[in-house]
Design a protein around this motif. Structure first.
Motif, short mmCIF file in Angstrom:
data_model
loop_
_atom_site.label_atom_id
_atom_site.label_comp_id
_atom_site.label_asym_id
_atom_site.label_seq_id
_atom_site.Cartn_x
_atom_site.Cartn_y
_atom_site.Cartn_z
N TRP A 148 -11.44 -6.27 -16.85
CA TRP A 148 -12.30 -7.04 -15.95
C TRP A 148 -13.31 -7.84 -16.77
CZ3 TRP A 148 -16.49 -4.39 -12.47
CH2 TRP A 148 -17.00 -5.30 -11.56
N TRP A 149 -13.94 -7.19 -17.75
CA TRP A 149 -14.93 -7.85 -18.60
C TRP A 149 -14.30 -9.01 -19.38
CZ3 TRP A 149 -15.54 -8.20 -24.01
CH2 TRP A 149 -16.77 -8.73 -24.42
N GLN A 150 -13.08 -8.81 -19.88
CA GLN A 150 -12.42 -9.83 -20.70
C GLN A 150 -11.95 -11.03 -19.87
OE1 GLN A 150 -9.45 -7.30 -22.47
NE2 GLN A 150 -10.65 -7.01 -24.33
N THR A 151 -11.64 -10.81 -18.60
CA THR A 151 -11.05 -11.90 -17.81
C THR A 151 -12.02 -12.58 -16.85
OG1 THR A 151 -10.27 -10.32 -16.14
CG2 THR A 151 -8.73 -10.91 -17.91
N THR A 152 -13.16 -11.96 -16.59
CA THR A 152 -14.07 -12.58 -15.62
C THR A 152 -14.67 -13.88 -16.16
OG1 THR A 152 -15.92 -12.21 -14.11
CG2 THR A 152 -16.18 -11.35 -16.34
N GLU A 153 -14.88 -14.81 -15.28
CA GLU A 153 -15.55 -16.05 -15.65
C GLU A 153 -16.95 -16.11 -15.04
OE1 GLU A 153 -13.01 -19.39 -14.76
OE2 GLU A 153 -11.37 -18.53 -15.92
N THR A 154 -17.32 -15.06 -14.33
CA THR A 154 -18.62 -14.99 -13.69
C THR A 154 -19.63 -14.40 -14.67
OG1 THR A 154 -17.47 -14.59 -11.61
CG2 THR A 154 -19.84 -14.14 -11.65
N GLU A 155 -20.65 -15.18 -15.01
CA GLU A 155 -21.64 -14.75 -16.00
C GLU A 155 -22.39 -13.50 -15.55
OE1 GLU A 155 -22.30 -15.52 -19.22
OE2 GLU A 155 -20.46 -16.69 -18.97
N ASN A 156 -22.73 -13.40 -14.26
CA ASN A 156 -23.45 -12.22 -13.78
C ASN A 156 -22.63 -10.95 -13.98
OD1 ASN A 156 -25.56 -13.84 -13.02
ND2 ASN A 156 -25.03 -13.87 -10.85
N VAL A 157 -21.34 -11.02 -13.70
CA VAL A 157 -20.46 -9.86 -13.88
C VAL A 157 -20.36 -9.53 -15.36
CG1 VAL A 157 -18.09 -9.02 -13.62
CG2 VAL A 157 -19.16 -10.29 -11.76
N LYS A 158 -20.16 -10.55 -16.19
CA LYS A 158 -20.05 -10.35 -17.64
C LYS A 158 -21.32 -9.69 -18.18
CE LYS A 158 -17.35 -12.26 -21.08
NZ LYS A 158 -15.94 -11.99 -21.06
N GLU A 159 -22.45 -10.17 -17.74
CA GLU A 159 -23.73 -9.61 -18.18
C GLU A 159 -23.89 -8.17 -17.72
OE1 GLU A 159 -28.49 -10.44 -17.51
OE2 GLU A 159 -27.09 -12.14 -17.35
#
Length: 169
Positions: A148-159
């Motif tokens: 999920w972390w590697q594929t998400t493009e949403t900055e809030n999720v990544k953070e």
């Protein structure tokens, strides 16, 4: 190529050399053809494939994912899956499916899980375990969250997910 060389006592011995950047006696040990780019500190060529030449990798940290093992899965023991708004229901359903497939209590504290159940929860099943539990698509919290972390493009999720990562050598 085999070359006979004379030793100090006048005897001859054979030495094997390769023009293929490999050890002839151990062909599994091979190098790619040497080039200046392999020795440049800022070139990706020749860098370790695992860490990209940095010497460290980011991994999901078990201690950050399960910070309080006295909690049950129902109480939010999996920290990275317990505070995600509308996704919280989806994660709870996945954890309930895991519990049903592997005979784990959803309401029992994680500290009371066996080592195997804790490993299954965090890392997912081995191929043998997968074959025994037909129909289960459980991957494990760590592989699923890392994907999920590697594929998400949403900055809030990544953070948000970055707080569960640690740097490992």
């Amino acid at each position: 190529v085999i070359i006979a060389t004379e030793t100090a006592d006048g005897a001859f011995s054979d030495r094997t050399y390769s023009t293929l950047f490999a050890d002839p006696d151990h062909p599994e040990v091979a190098l790619e053809e040497l080039a200046p780019r392999l020795f440049s500190f800022n070139s990706p060529f020749g860098a370790c494939k695992t860490c990209n030449g940095l010497g460290t990798i980011l991994e999901m940290d078990e201690g950050l994912i399960l910070p309080d093992a006295s909690l049950s899965l129902a109480e939010g023991a999996v920290a990275c899956w317990s505070k995600n708004g509308h996704w919280k229901g989806w994660f709870a359903r996945q954890l309930k499916k895991f519990c049903a497939a592997y005979g784990v209590s959803f309401t029992k504290p994680v500290s009371q899980f066996s080592k195997d159940h804790r490993r299954l929860l965090l890392h997912g099943p081995t191929p043998d375990e997968k074959a025994r539990v037909k129909g289960s698509k459980w991957k494990g919290v760590i592989p699923d969250t890392m994907g999920w972390w590697q594929t998400t493009e949403t900055e809030n999720v990544k953070e948000f997910l970055s707080q569960f990562l640690s740097t490992k050598p």
